[in-house]
Write a protein that holds these residues in place. Structure first.
Motif, PDB file in Angstrom:
ATOM      1  N   SER A   1       1.454  -4.685 -19.927  1.00 61.88           N
ATOM      2  CA  SER A   1       2.907  -4.666 -19.725  1.00 61.88           C
ATOM      3  C   SER A   1       3.367  -5.962 -19.067  1.00 61.88           C
ATOM      4  N   LEU A   2       4.660  -6.187 -19.128  1.00 56.92           N
ATOM      5  CA  LEU A   2       5.250  -7.376 -18.515  1.00 56.92           C
ATOM      6  C   LEU A   2       5.348  -7.185 -17.014  1.00 56.92           C
ATOM      7  N   ASP A   3       5.186  -8.266 -16.269  1.00 54.42           N
ATOM      8  CA  ASP A   3       5.451  -8.143 -14.834  1.00 54.42           C
ATOM      9  C   ASP A   3       6.960  -8.274 -14.618  1.00 54.42           C
ATOM     10  N   LYS A   4       7.402  -8.037 -13.411  1.00 56.06           N
ATOM     11  CA  LYS A   4       8.835  -8.000 -13.100  1.00 56.06           C
ATOM     12  C   LYS A   4       9.517  -9.329 -13.428  1.00 56.06           C
ATOM     13  N   GLN A   5       8.871 -10.438 -13.107  1.00 54.34           N
ATOM     14  CA  GLN A   5       9.451 -11.757 -13.362  1.00 54.34           C
ATOM     15  C   GLN A   5       9.607 -12.006 -14.864  1.00 54.34           C
ATOM     16  N   GLU A   6       8.616 -11.658 -15.658  1.00 52.61           N
ATOM     17  CA  GLU A   6       8.682 -11.830 -17.106  1.00 52.61           C
ATOM     18  C   GLU A   6       9.778 -10.945 -17.709  1.00 52.61           C
ATOM     19  N   GLU A   7       9.860  -9.720 -17.222  1.00 50.23           N
ATOM     20  CA  GLU A   7      10.874  -8.797 -17.725  1.00 50.23           C
ATOM     21  C   GLU A   7      12.286  -9.302 -17.442  1.00 50.23           C
ATOM     22  N   THR A   8      12.500  -9.797 -16.227  1.00 56.75           N
ATOM     23  CA  THR A   8      13.806 -10.346 -15.861  1.00 56.75           C
ATOM     24  C   THR A   8      14.130 -11.563 -16.721  1.00 56.75           C
ATOM     25  N   CYS A   9      13.144 -12.424 -16.928  1.00 62.36           N
ATOM     26  CA  CYS A   9      13.332 -13.619 -17.754  1.00 62.36           C
ATOM     27  C   CYS A   9      13.715 -13.235 -19.184  1.00 62.36           C
ATOM     28  N   ILE A  10      13.022 -12.265 -19.749  1.00 62.74           N
ATOM     29  CA  ILE A  10      13.295 -11.850 -21.126  1.00 62.74           C
ATOM     30  C   ILE A  10      14.693 -11.247 -21.257  1.00 62.74           C
ATOM     31  N   LYS A  11      15.086 -10.418 -20.298  1.00 58.72           N
ATOM     32  CA  LYS A  11      16.439  -9.841 -20.341  1.00 58.72           C
ATOM     33  C   LYS A  11      17.497 -10.936 -20.284  1.00 58.72           C
ATOM     34  N   ARG A  12      17.315 -11.888 -19.385  1.00 57.73           N
ATOM     35  CA  ARG A  12      18.278 -12.991 -19.250  1.00 57.73           C
ATOM     36  C   ARG A  12      18.303 -13.843 -20.513  1.00 57.73           C
ATOM     37  N   CYS A  13      17.126 -14.124 -21.051  1.00 59.69           N
ATOM     38  CA  CYS A  13      17.019 -14.929 -22.269  1.00 59.69           C
ATOM     39  C   CYS A  13      17.711 -14.236 -23.448  1.00 59.69           C
ATOM     40  N   ALA A  14      17.462 -12.943 -23.600  1.00 59.67           N
ATOM     41  CA  ALA A  14      18.059 -12.190 -24.705  1.00 59.67           C
ATOM     42  C   ALA A  14      19.580 -12.142 -24.578  1.00 59.67           C
ATOM     43  N   GLU A  15      20.074 -11.925 -23.374  1.00 56.77           N
ATOM     44  CA  GLU A  15      21.526 -11.901 -23.161  1.00 56.77           C
ATOM     45  C   GLU A  15      22.154 -13.240 -23.530  1.00 56.77           C
ATOM     46  N   LYS A  16      21.547 -14.326 -23.074  1.00 57.05           N
ATOM     47  CA  LYS A  16      22.077 -15.656 -23.397  1.00 57.05           C
ATOM     48  C   LYS A  16      22.038 -15.921 -24.899  1.00 57.05           C
ATOM     49  N   PHE A  17      20.942 -15.560 -25.523  1.00 54.25           N
ATOM     50  CA  PHE A  17      20.792 -15.783 -26.960  1.00 54.25           C
ATOM     51  C   PHE A  17      21.862 -15.025 -27.735  1.00 54.25           C
ATOM     52  N   LEU A  18      22.069 -13.747 -27.389  1.00 50.58           N
ATOM     53  CA  LEU A  18      23.048 -12.934 -28.101  1.00 50.58           C
ATOM     54  C   LEU A  18      24.474 -13.401 -27.836  1.00 50.58           C
ATOM     55  N   LYS A  19      24.777 -13.774 -26.598  1.00 48.32           N
ATOM     56  CA  LYS A  19      26.115 -14.303 -26.295  1.00 48.32           C
ATOM     57  C   LYS A  19      26.381 -15.595 -27.067  1.00 48.32           C
ATOM     58  N   HIS A  20      25.369 -16.448 -27.112  1.00 51.30           N
ATOM     59  CA  HIS A  20      25.506 -17.702 -27.854  1.00 51.30           C
ATOM     60  C   HIS A  20      25.724 -17.426 -29.347  1.00 51.30           C
ATOM     61  N   SER A  21      24.943 -16.517 -29.905  1.00 48.79           N
ATOM     62  CA  SER A  21      25.075 -16.181 -31.329  1.00 48.79           C
ATOM     63  C   SER A  21      26.449 -15.600 -31.639  1.00 48.79           C
ATOM     64  N   MET A  22      26.940 -14.738 -30.744  1.00 48.66           N
ATOM     65  CA  MET A  22      28.273 -14.162 -30.946  1.00 48.66           C
ATOM     66  C   MET A  22      29.341 -15.252 -30.893  1.00 48.66           C
TER      67      MET A  22
END
Length: 93
Positions: free
Chosen positions: A55-76
């Protein structure tokens, strides 16, 4: 599918309209999958450092959530900007 995409297709025979509609649906699915794959690849590459755990550690999970949000906002935003530019484009009437 958005009805406005079929604007000038009304003059085509029904069989051709259905074929074009199916083709547009396939293109939309392909583009969605391409965007999803790009999101996964980018965020995984940027955020996951080791493979010591299943499983992902807390830091990796936070990074992925932030990355996904930025990616989706940018795409929109890119999609909205493209739509704005497309509305202002001259029509071939």
């Amino acid at each position: 599918m958005d009805k406005s995409m079929l604007g000038d297709l009304a003059s085509l025979p029904e069989e051709d309209q259905m074929r074009m509609s199916a083709m547009i649906d396939q293109i939309q699915i392909r583009d969605s999958l391409r965007m999803y794959n790009s999101l996964v690849e980018k965020c995984f590459t940027d955020c996951v450092d080791s493979f010591k755990r299943k499983s992902l550690d807390k830091q990796e999970e936070t990074c992925i959530k932030r990355c996904a949000e930025k990616f989706l906002k940018h795409s929109m935003r890119v999609g909205m900007r493209f739509a704005e530019l497309n509305q202002g484009a001259p029509t071939p009437d």
